[in-house]
Design a protein around this motif. Structure first.
Motif, PDB file in Angstrom:
ATOM      1  N   GLU A  63      15.121  33.965  17.261  1.00 38.90           N
ATOM      2  CA  GLU A  63      16.718  33.593  16.958  1.00 38.90           C
ATOM      3  C   GLU A  63      17.215  32.345  17.250  1.00 38.90           C
ATOM      4  OE1 GLU A  63      20.900  35.839  16.673  1.00 38.90           O
ATOM      5  OE2 GLU A  63      19.333  37.000  17.358  1.00 38.90           O
ATOM      6  N   GLY A  64      17.559  31.677  16.083  1.00 39.49           N
ATOM      7  CA  GLY A  64      18.318  30.294  16.443  1.00 39.49           C
ATOM      8  C   GLY A  64      17.377  29.269  16.358  1.00 39.49           C
ATOM      9  N   ASP A  66      14.264  26.552  14.897  1.00 41.62           N
ATOM     10  CA  ASP A  66      14.099  26.104  13.608  1.00 41.62           C
ATOM     11  C   ASP A  66      12.967  26.826  13.032  1.00 41.62           C
ATOM     12  OD1 ASP A  66      13.538  24.380  11.364  1.00 41.62           O
ATOM     13  OD2 ASP A  66      13.182  22.489  12.376  1.00 41.62           O
ATOM     14  N   GLU A  73      11.862  30.470  14.226  1.00 41.01           N
ATOM     15  CA  GLU A  73      12.610  31.711  13.906  1.00 41.01           C
ATOM     16  C   GLU A  73      11.936  32.547  12.813  1.00 41.01           C
ATOM     17  OE1 GLU A  73      17.281  32.295  13.469  1.00 41.01           O
ATOM     18  OE2 GLU A  73      16.749  32.458  11.255  1.00 41.01           O
ATOM     19  N   ARG A 265      22.708  37.689   7.977  1.00 35.93           N
ATOM     20  CA  ARG A 265      23.388  36.607   8.645  1.00 35.93           C
ATOM     21  C   ARG A 265      24.609  36.076   7.683  1.00 35.93           C
ATOM     22  NH1 ARG A 265      19.597  33.517  10.598  1.00 35.93           N
ATOM     23  NH2 ARG A 265      19.811  33.739  12.808  1.00 35.93           N
ATOM     24  N   THR A 267      27.263  32.879   7.323  1.00 38.31           N
ATOM     25  CA  THR A 267      27.434  31.536   7.576  1.00 38.31           C
ATOM     26  C   THR A 267      28.840  30.985   7.003  1.00 38.31           C
ATOM     27  OG1 THR A 267      25.087  31.199   7.834  1.00 38.31           O
ATOM     28  CG2 THR A 267      26.541  29.098   7.877  1.00 38.31           C
ATOM     29  N   THR A 273      28.060  30.959  12.520  1.00 42.18           N
ATOM     30  CA  THR A 273      27.136  32.211  11.929  1.00 42.18           C
ATOM     31  C   THR A 273      27.716  33.548  12.714  1.00 42.18           C
ATOM     32  OG1 THR A 273      25.153  32.141  13.695  1.00 42.18           O
ATOM     33  CG2 THR A 273      25.185  30.788  11.357  1.00 42.18           C
TER      34      THR A 273
END
Length: 352
Positions: A63-64, A66, A73, A265, A267, A273
């Motif tokens: 998670e988080g 690139d 991710e 998610r 954003t 996020t």
């Protein structure tokens, strides 16, 4: 007597039976004996459970990172280790995984550990049932979605959502949809004393920017019965295309469109996020597992007064010598105190 012959005179020749004389058959399968020592899985990979579907878990790993980078991710499919037991993992859990975590087609990882949960939203089948049904883990906000009309708003169901949120320390947000069909002022007056944030949404103009500002930086679980526009809001906030429910023209009830909880998610325009967890629409919300003391704790001004209440006080209007009722009637909390007490007592009545 020898163990090899019936002749009693042969003892000197053959000796007496000893357990060490027994031959141990080799294990043809080569299985090692079972042990209670479990592996530590030190190389396990952490991940966030996004959804659960018939024993298979969609988990986000890295998670988080690139997504275009090697090992960045990505989503994987996993099952649970036998020692965790059935139903041990729910949407929103942070877990550790071993096995194939590449996410390639046909790959399957295994969840071996569940991290400590910050919160756990639950419900029971009905108020007399103490058996809990876990809905989601690690949410810190609850977005309660209710329609101003079509279907009609249900005050008591909203009360139950609020009780469940207060019980586990989740911050509630009340979102009223379809306000172009009816003014929700009368409905909202019942919740004025709770200090709950209210968001109004028109059918043709959902307040996406306002909701994004409330959701980023949080894990928010959505609740609401079918047909109120919950999935429509989630789709608009996340860009997903899950099915949208319709209201039955005869019964006035919505149809279920989500069969299980899932995370997506959110954003905002600045790139911040958060997570929103959509849940299946429910028409009942049992509170058999709720602790009244937790609900009172969500009203710190009233909880302080309750310290002077007699033991076993229900804090309801008919409770004798209730310090909260006496203080409010004496005007010690002002006009707002009256609304706070009425709201609090209504929530307690839902528990009864």
């Amino acid at each position: 007597m020898s163990w090899l012959t019936d002749d009693p005179d042969d003892e000197e020749a053959y000796g007496e039976y000893d357990e060490s004389d027994a031959r141990v058959r080799p294990n043809p399968k080569g299985n090692r004996p079972r042990t209670k020592t479990r592996p530590t899985h030190e190389a396990a990979v952490p991940g966030r459970v996004l959804s659960v579907d018939r024993g298979r878990y969609t988990v986000l790993v890295g998670e988080g990172a690139d997504p275009s980078a090697n090992g960045g991710e990505h989503e994987i499919t996993a099952t649970t280790a036998r020692e965790l037991g059935r139903g041990a993992v729910v949407t929103g859990d942070v877990v550790d995984l071993v096995g194939d975590t590449s996410g390639d087609e046909g790959s399957l990882a295994r969840i071996v550990r569940v991290h400590e949960r910050r919160t756990l939203l639950r419900r029971s089948a009905d108020d007399s049932d103490a058996v809990e049904r876990i809905i989601v883990a690690n949410a810190d906000q609850m977005l309660i979605v209710v329609a101003a009309a079509d279907p009609e708003p249900r005050e008591r169901l909203v009360d139950r959502y609020l009780v469940a949120a207060f019980d586990v320390g989740i911050v509630p947000i009340l979102c009223v949809t379809k306000t172009d069909l009816r003014d929700p002022a009368d409905f909202l007056s019942a919740f004025a004393g709770l200090g709950v944030r209210v968001v109004l949404s028109r059918s043709d103009d959902p307040p996406i920017a306002e909701l994004e500002s409330l959701l980023v930086g949080h894990a928010t679980v959505t609740v609401g019965h079918s047909g109120v526009g919950k999935s429509t809001l989630v789709n608009a906030l996340t860009g997903s295309e899950r099915a949208i429910g319709r209201v039955n023209a005869v019964t006035g009830r919505g149809r279920h469109t989500s069969s299980s909880s899932y995370s997506a998610r959110v954003t905002d325009a600045a790139g911040a996020t958060g997570w929103i967890i959509d849940t299946p629409g429910v028409r009942s919300f049992g509170l058999g597992h709720v602790d009244v003391a937790h609900v009172l704790g969500s009203f710190p001004d009233l909880a302080e007064l309750a310290e002077d209440c007699p033991r076993g006080c229900t804090h309801l209007p008919d409770a004798p010598d209730c310090a909260i009722v006496e203080a409010v009637e004496a005007g010690r909390l002002g006009a707002a105190g009256v609304a706070r007490l009425e709201s609090f007592q209504r929530l307690l009545a839902a528990l009864r």
